[in-house]
Design an enzyme around this catalytic site. Structure first.
Site, PDB file in Angstrom:
ATOM      1  CE  LYS A 170      -3.889  -1.705   2.821  1.00 38.60           C
ATOM      2  NZ  LYS A 170      -4.985  -1.567   1.863  1.00 38.60           N
ATOM      3  NE  ARG A 200     -11.311  -9.498  -1.375  1.00 35.42           N
ATOM      4  CZ  ARG A 200     -11.688  -8.597  -2.268  1.00 35.42           C
ATOM      5  NH1 ARG A 200     -12.097  -8.986  -3.459  1.00 35.42           N
ATOM      6  NH2 ARG A 200     -11.678  -7.314  -1.990  1.00 35.42           N
TER       7      ARG A 200
HETATM    8  N1  BES Z   1      -8.070  -3.505   4.745  1.00 36.95           N
HETATM    9  C1  BES Z   1      -8.303  -3.109   3.405  1.00 36.95           C
HETATM   10  C2  BES Z   1      -9.610  -2.347   3.236  1.00 36.95           C
HETATM   11  C3  BES Z   1      -9.705  -1.009   3.902  1.00 36.95           C
HETATM   12  C4  BES Z   1      -9.463   0.142   3.184  1.00 36.95           C
HETATM   13  C5  BES Z   1     -10.121  -0.891   5.203  1.00 36.95           C
HETATM   14  C6  BES Z   1      -9.588   1.383   3.787  1.00 36.95           C
HETATM   15  C7  BES Z   1     -10.248   0.340   5.807  1.00 36.95           C
HETATM   16  C8  BES Z   1      -9.989   1.469   5.100  1.00 36.95           C
HETATM   17  C9  BES Z   1      -8.368  -4.337   2.504  1.00 36.95           C
HETATM   18  O1  BES Z   1      -7.603  -5.409   2.887  1.00 36.95           O
HETATM   19  C10 BES Z   1      -7.872  -3.920   1.170  1.00 36.95           C
HETATM   20  O2  BES Z   1      -6.717  -3.600   1.069  1.00 36.95           O
HETATM   21  N2  BES Z   1      -8.752  -3.938   0.177  1.00 36.95           N
HETATM   22  C11 BES Z   1      -8.410  -3.589  -1.143  1.00 36.95           C
HETATM   23  C12 BES Z   1      -8.965  -4.637  -2.059  1.00 36.95           C
HETATM   24  C13 BES Z   1      -8.488  -4.525  -3.488  1.00 36.95           C
HETATM   25  C14 BES Z   1      -7.010  -4.834  -3.586  1.00 36.95           C
HETATM   26  C15 BES Z   1      -9.300  -5.487  -4.329  1.00 36.95           C
HETATM   27  C16 BES Z   1      -9.035  -2.230  -1.430  1.00 36.95           C
HETATM   28  O3  BES Z   1     -10.131  -1.970  -0.962  1.00 36.95           O
HETATM   29  O4  BES Z   1      -8.391  -1.418  -2.090  1.00 36.95           O
HETATM   30 MN    MN Z   2      -5.597  -5.267   2.140  1.00 37.76          MN
END
Ligand code: BES
Ligand code: MN
Ligand code: ZN
Length: 466
Positions: free
Chosen positions: A248, A322
């Site tokens: 990230k 997931r």
């Molecule tokens: N933990 C994150 C989601 C999240 C984002 C929680 C902002 C709280 C605040 C999750 O694991 C994630 O990174 N999701 C990705 C999924 C994508 C790679 C398909 C996302 O939402 O960008």
């Molecule tokens: Mn994630």
């Protein structure tokens, strides 16, 4: 904080007496009326406050009038917010004893009154060397003692969950969550990495393999004789989500210690459940691990096999929640429970869709979903249903495995939902995406910035109403 039920709170020697005023009406509290209110500066609009000094002529030193807004629009949720506002004012003034007298409120406010007090009184200052103890110590009110006691327990569970989500990832590790789970006096089983391997949890374990902190699979069980229902609650337990090799950017990673807020909610609920003694069997389940980049990390393109035998091609290591939930859902479904409810900070897409005020909910049973939405609404949370149409699976189709863990950017919350659905079998299931609601960048309504304890109020009330 101690809440004392009294017949006449206005007779208490307090630092502040809090009274209410509806918009466009004069407060019928005679005491407040003795002192001049500048009507140009205070109209009783919702959330407005006005401070009066009693100059030593009353048992209390100051009167805080709090606007309740239009009477026809007033409701328990607004009362909770208003009470929280009053508490924040009291804390600023370093008042220790606060008495409340509400007038013209035609519903029982005992529970939401208590929730407002506790939510507003919360601070996470354990790492501050200069701690200021400005908590309100004593509260006086005429209300229903039993309902106050119930709400105090729920509020305590919420604060417990908030503390856990606010705790830095260096301390709130999978092992630490497992230790905490063992402290509740419940039947608890902690599965280590090898045991998870034996259970075939290839998706969960892949996520955790990049971290030096070992994954832990946590199962707590509250049982009772002749349960009316058997429920499993699952919380996403990513103790830190760096994104993994699909790392990230710093601006998105900064809050990712909160990626175990679903787990924190489950631990909050399980921490207090025995005290309620509900006639429901409740299983609390957490697949706890860290999503880290490293020499052992799982990689984009890897193919994982989940507990139910389904294969998953890793499209993005940041869609890790997931994967952990997939195995946790399989495990929960094998328990033979009536309902499975999972809570997860799952998708940024849900946050984009609903913002920070509402969690997304989806599932395979409309009655369960609507009951949860209704329970949330009555207890100060907002759940909003998102679709779970099969079409969302199109983007998750893989050429070489049964599915991919991510696909298109569009409809991301629903895509994550249909992914989870592949691991749910023969059970009523609801999935609650708390990505937007679990952790606040800035203060919002009765909450300071940081963790909110999302889901705790709703789940506990839902369990208690069975
Ligand atoms: N933990 C994150 C989601 C999240 C984002 C929680 C902002 C709280 C605040 C999750 O694991 C994630 O990174 N999701 C990705 C999924 C994508 C790679 C398909 C996302 O939402 O960008
Ligand atoms: Mn994630
Ligand atoms: Zn995550």
């Amino acid at each position: 904080m101690e809440i004392k039920v009294v017949e006449n709170a206005a007779s208490i020697e307090a630092d502040i007496l809090v009274v209410n005023q509806f918009e466009g009406e004069k407060t019928s509290n005679d005491l407040a009326n003795k002192y001049a209110v500048d009507e140009d500066n205070f109209k009783g609009k919702f959330g407005e406050t006005y401070l009066l000094h009693t100059l030593g002529n009353e048992p209390y030193r100051k009167i805080l009038i709090i606007g309740f807004g239009k009477k026809e629009e007033f409701c328990p949720n607004k009362l909770r917010e208003a009470v929280a506002k009053a508490v924040k004012k009291a804390m600023q003034m370093e008042a220790k004893k606060v008495a409340f007298v509400f007038d013209g409120v035609d519903f029982d406010f005992s529970e939401q009154f208590t929730m407002g007090l506790y939510i507003a009184d919360y601070k996470f200052d354990k790492y501050k060397s200069d701690k200021k103890d400005n908590h309100v110590q004593e509260v006086y009110i005429k209300a229903d003692e039993e309902k106050i006691k119930k709400a105090e327990k729920i509020a305590t569970a919420m604060a417990f969950a908030r503390n856990l989500s606010n705790e830095p990832a260096q301390f709130a590790t999978p092992n630490e969550l497992a230790n905490i789970a063992q402290d509740f006096g419940l039947e608890t089983k902690i599965y280590d990495k090898e045991e998870c391997e034996k259970m075939g949890m290839g998706a969960f374990l892949a996520v955790g393999q990049g971290s030096i902190n070992e994954p832990k699979f946590i199962h707590m069980k509250y049982s009772c004789d002749n349960p009316k229902k058997r429920i499993a609650i699952i919380g996403k337990g990513i103790c830190f989500d760096s994104g993994g090799l699909d790392i990230k950017p710093a601006s998105s990673m900064i809050t990712m210690k909160d990626d175990m807020s679903g787990a924190a909610c489950v631990l909050g609920v399980m921490s207090i459940i025995k005290e309620f003694n509900p006639q429901v069997e409740v299983h609390g389940i957490i697949a706890a691990c860290e999503n880290m980049p490293g020499g052992k990390s799982y990689k984009p393109g890897d193919i994982l096999t989940a507990k139910n035998g389904k294969t998953i091609e890793v499209d993005n290591t940041d869609a890790e929640g997931r994967l952990t939930l997939a195995d946790a859902l399989c495990y929960a479904c094998e328990l033979g429970v009536d309902e499975v409810i999972d809570l997860a900070t799952l998708t940024g897409a849900c946050m984009v869709a609903l913002g920070t005020h509402a969690s997304g909910i989806m599932g395979n049973d409309e009655e369960l979903i609507h009951n949860l939405i209704d329970t949330a609404k009555r207890n100060g949370e907002k759940f909003w249903e998102l679709p779970l149409w099969d079409e969302y699976f199109d983007s998750l189709k893989s050429d070489i495995a049964d599915m991919k863990n991510s696909g298109s950017r569009w409809g991301g919350a629903s895509a994550a939902g249909v992914f989870l659905k592949k691991f749910v079998k023969d059970v009523k299931w609801a999935h609650i995406d708390i990505a937007g609601t679990a952790f606040l960048d800035k203060p919002q309504k009765e909450f300071i910035s940081g963790a909110t304890g999302a889901g705790v109020r709703t789940l506990l009330n839902y369990i208690l109403e069975q």
